[in-house]
Design a protein around this motif. Sequence first.
Motif, PDB file in Angstrom:
ATOM      1  N   ALA A   1     -49.032  51.383 -16.005  1.00 43.84           N
ATOM      2  CA  ALA A   1     -49.568  52.346 -15.055  1.00 43.84           C
ATOM      3  C   ALA A   1     -49.306  53.778 -15.509  1.00 43.84           C
ATOM      4  N   ALA A   2     -48.231  53.981 -16.275  1.00 37.32           N
ATOM      5  CA  ALA A   2     -47.887  55.321 -16.722  1.00 37.32           C
ATOM      6  C   ALA A   2     -48.523  55.673 -18.068  1.00 37.32           C
ATOM      7  N   ALA A   3     -49.323  54.781 -18.607  1.00 41.81           N
ATOM      8  CA  ALA A   3     -49.934  55.025 -19.911  1.00 41.81           C
ATOM      9  C   ALA A   3     -50.869  56.230 -19.850  1.00 41.81           C
ATOM     10  N   ASP A   4     -50.967  56.941 -20.954  1.00 39.30           N
ATOM     11  CA  ASP A   4     -51.736  58.176 -21.057  1.00 39.30           C
ATOM     12  C   ASP A   4     -53.181  57.891 -21.482  1.00 39.30           C
ATOM     13  N   VAL A   5     -54.107  58.010 -20.537  1.00 40.18           N
ATOM     14  CA  VAL A   5     -55.521  57.749 -20.800  1.00 40.18           C
ATOM     15  C   VAL A   5     -56.052  58.688 -21.885  1.00 40.18           C
ATOM     16  N   ALA A   6     -55.679  59.964 -21.837  1.00 40.85           N
ATOM     17  CA  ALA A   6     -56.161  60.933 -22.825  1.00 40.85           C
ATOM     18  C   ALA A   6     -55.683  60.559 -24.232  1.00 40.85           C
ATOM     19  N   GLN A   7     -54.440  60.103 -24.338  1.00 39.04           N
ATOM     20  CA  GLN A   7     -53.944  59.659 -25.647  1.00 39.04           C
ATOM     21  C   GLN A   7     -54.721  58.426 -26.106  1.00 39.04           C
ATOM     22  N   GLY A   8     -54.998  57.516 -25.182  1.00 36.42           N
ATOM     23  CA  GLY A   8     -55.781  56.331 -25.512  1.00 36.42           C
ATOM     24  C   GLY A   8     -57.166  56.687 -26.010  1.00 36.42           C
ATOM     25  N   GLN A   9     -57.774  57.688 -25.392  1.00 37.59           N
ATOM     26  CA  GLN A   9     -59.104  58.130 -25.827  1.00 37.59           C
ATOM     27  C   GLN A   9     -59.034  58.682 -27.246  1.00 37.59           C
ATOM     28  N   LYS A  10     -57.994  59.456 -27.545  1.00 37.80           N
ATOM     29  CA  LYS A  10     -57.824  59.994 -28.903  1.00 37.80           C
ATOM     30  C   LYS A  10     -57.625  58.861 -29.905  1.00 37.80           C
ATOM     31  N   LEU A  11     -56.777  57.895 -29.551  1.00 36.07           N
ATOM     32  CA  LEU A  11     -56.525  56.767 -30.445  1.00 36.07           C
ATOM     33  C   LEU A  11     -57.784  55.937 -30.667  1.00 36.07           C
ATOM     34  N   ALA A  12     -58.608  55.817 -29.648  1.00 32.17           N
ATOM     35  CA  ALA A  12     -59.822  55.000 -29.738  1.00 32.17           C
ATOM     36  C   ALA A  12     -60.897  55.648 -30.608  1.00 32.17           C
ATOM     37  N   LYS A  13     -60.717  56.908 -30.992  1.00 35.33           N
ATOM     38  CA  LYS A  13     -61.715  57.559 -31.851  1.00 35.33           C
ATOM     39  C   LYS A  13     -61.860  56.818 -33.180  1.00 35.33           C
ATOM     40  N   LYS A  14     -60.797  56.157 -33.630  1.00 31.87           N
ATOM     41  CA  LYS A  14     -60.911  55.399 -34.875  1.00 31.87           C
ATOM     42  C   LYS A  14     -61.761  54.144 -34.683  1.00 31.87           C
ATOM     43  N   CYS A  15     -62.031  53.781 -33.441  1.00 25.89           N
ATOM     44  CA  CYS A  15     -62.809  52.575 -33.137  1.00 25.89           C
ATOM     45  C   CYS A  15     -64.315  52.843 -33.083  1.00 25.89           C
ATOM     46  N   ILE A  16     -64.705  54.136 -33.026  1.00 25.54           N
ATOM     47  CA  ILE A  16     -66.127  54.450 -32.826  1.00 25.54           C
ATOM     48  C   ILE A  16     -66.999  54.083 -34.021  1.00 25.54           C
ATOM     49  N   ALA A  17     -66.401  53.799 -35.148  1.00 26.87           N
ATOM     50  CA  ALA A  17     -67.208  53.347 -36.286  1.00 26.87           C
ATOM     51  C   ALA A  17     -67.843  51.992 -35.973  1.00 26.87           C
ATOM     52  N   CYS A  18     -67.159  51.202 -35.145  1.00 33.66           N
ATOM     53  CA  CYS A  18     -67.632  49.839 -34.855  1.00 33.66           C
ATOM     54  C   CYS A  18     -68.018  49.613 -33.392  1.00 33.66           C
ATOM     55  N   HIS A  19     -67.534  50.448 -32.476  1.00 33.20           N
ATOM     56  CA  HIS A  19     -67.761  50.232 -31.046  1.00 33.20           C
ATOM     57  C   HIS A  19     -68.299  51.495 -30.379  1.00 33.20           C
ATOM     58  N   SER A  20     -69.123  51.305 -29.356  1.00 33.34           N
ATOM     59  CA  SER A  20     -69.494  52.410 -28.471  1.00 33.34           C
ATOM     60  C   SER A  20     -68.731  52.213 -27.165  1.00 33.34           C
ATOM     61  N   PHE A  21     -68.599  53.272 -26.397  1.00 37.17           N
ATOM     62  CA  PHE A  21     -67.781  53.229 -25.186  1.00 37.17           C
ATOM     63  C   PHE A  21     -68.539  53.667 -23.937  1.00 37.17           C
ATOM     64  N   ASP A  22     -69.765  54.104 -24.093  1.00 31.66           N
ATOM     65  CA  ASP A  22     -70.536  54.643 -22.976  1.00 31.66           C
ATOM     66  C   ASP A  22     -71.182  53.545 -22.148  1.00 31.66           C
ATOM     67  N   LYS A  23     -71.314  53.810 -20.849  1.00 37.12           N
ATOM     68  CA  LYS A  23     -72.033  52.885 -19.977  1.00 37.12           C
ATOM     69  C   LYS A  23     -73.452  52.737 -20.515  1.00 37.12           C
ATOM     70  N   GLY A  24     -73.863  51.508 -20.753  1.00 38.00           N
ATOM     71  CA  GLY A  24     -75.187  51.254 -21.295  1.00 38.00           C
ATOM     72  C   GLY A  24     -75.296  51.513 -22.785  1.00 38.00           C
ATOM     73  N   GLY A  25     -74.147  51.810 -23.431  1.00 32.30           N
ATOM     74  CA  GLY A  25     -74.159  52.097 -24.864  1.00 32.30           C
ATOM     75  C   GLY A  25     -74.551  50.885 -25.687  1.00 32.30           C
ATOM     76  N   LYS A  26     -75.004  51.161 -26.884  1.00 34.63           N
ATOM     77  CA  LYS A  26     -75.461  50.098 -27.771  1.00 34.63           C
ATOM     78  C   LYS A  26     -74.273  49.402 -28.441  1.00 34.63           C
ATOM     79  N   ASN A  27     -74.489  48.146 -28.770  1.00 38.66           N
ATOM     80  CA  ASN A  27     -73.543  47.431 -29.610  1.00 38.66           C
ATOM     81  C   ASN A  27     -73.687  47.954 -31.023  1.00 38.66           C
ATOM     82  N   LYS A  28     -72.596  47.960 -31.743  1.00 40.19           N
ATOM     83  CA  LYS A  28     -72.622  48.351 -33.152  1.00 40.19           C
ATOM     84  C   LYS A  28     -72.178  47.126 -33.949  1.00 40.19           C
TER      85      LYS A  28
END
Length: 112
Positions: A1-28
């Motif tokens: 519950a105390a996890a930092d969402v903003a830090q998670g978003q920064k960490l997830a930037k390395k995932c955007i090469a393979c994944h999208s995160f937007d509602k209705g976003g395309k599969n990669k």
Amino acid sequence: AAADVAQGQKLAKKCIACHSFDKGGKNKVGPNLWNTVGQAKAQAQNYRYSAALRDAGGDWSYADLDAYLTKPKLFLPGGKMTFPGLADSAKRAAVIAYLRSLSDQPAALPGG
């Protein structure tokens, strides 16, 4: 519950090469990750999951996401994800908190 969402978003930037995160976003190379937490595994439309993930069954619980992100190949032998994993539990919690935020109705927190 105390996890930092903003830090998670920064960490997830390395995932955007393979994944999208937007509602209705395309599969990669990997599926779109909008509304993943608490949802059925292998549920993204029009994505060809590995047999291992299709056969895993169940929902993406916090515990399963934590285990998967620790070492995907150990959690799901035969899966397609090439990411080696995140050893740091605080970083995993932040990424999971970010994934939880990607929903119109975020999943309840554990114990809540």
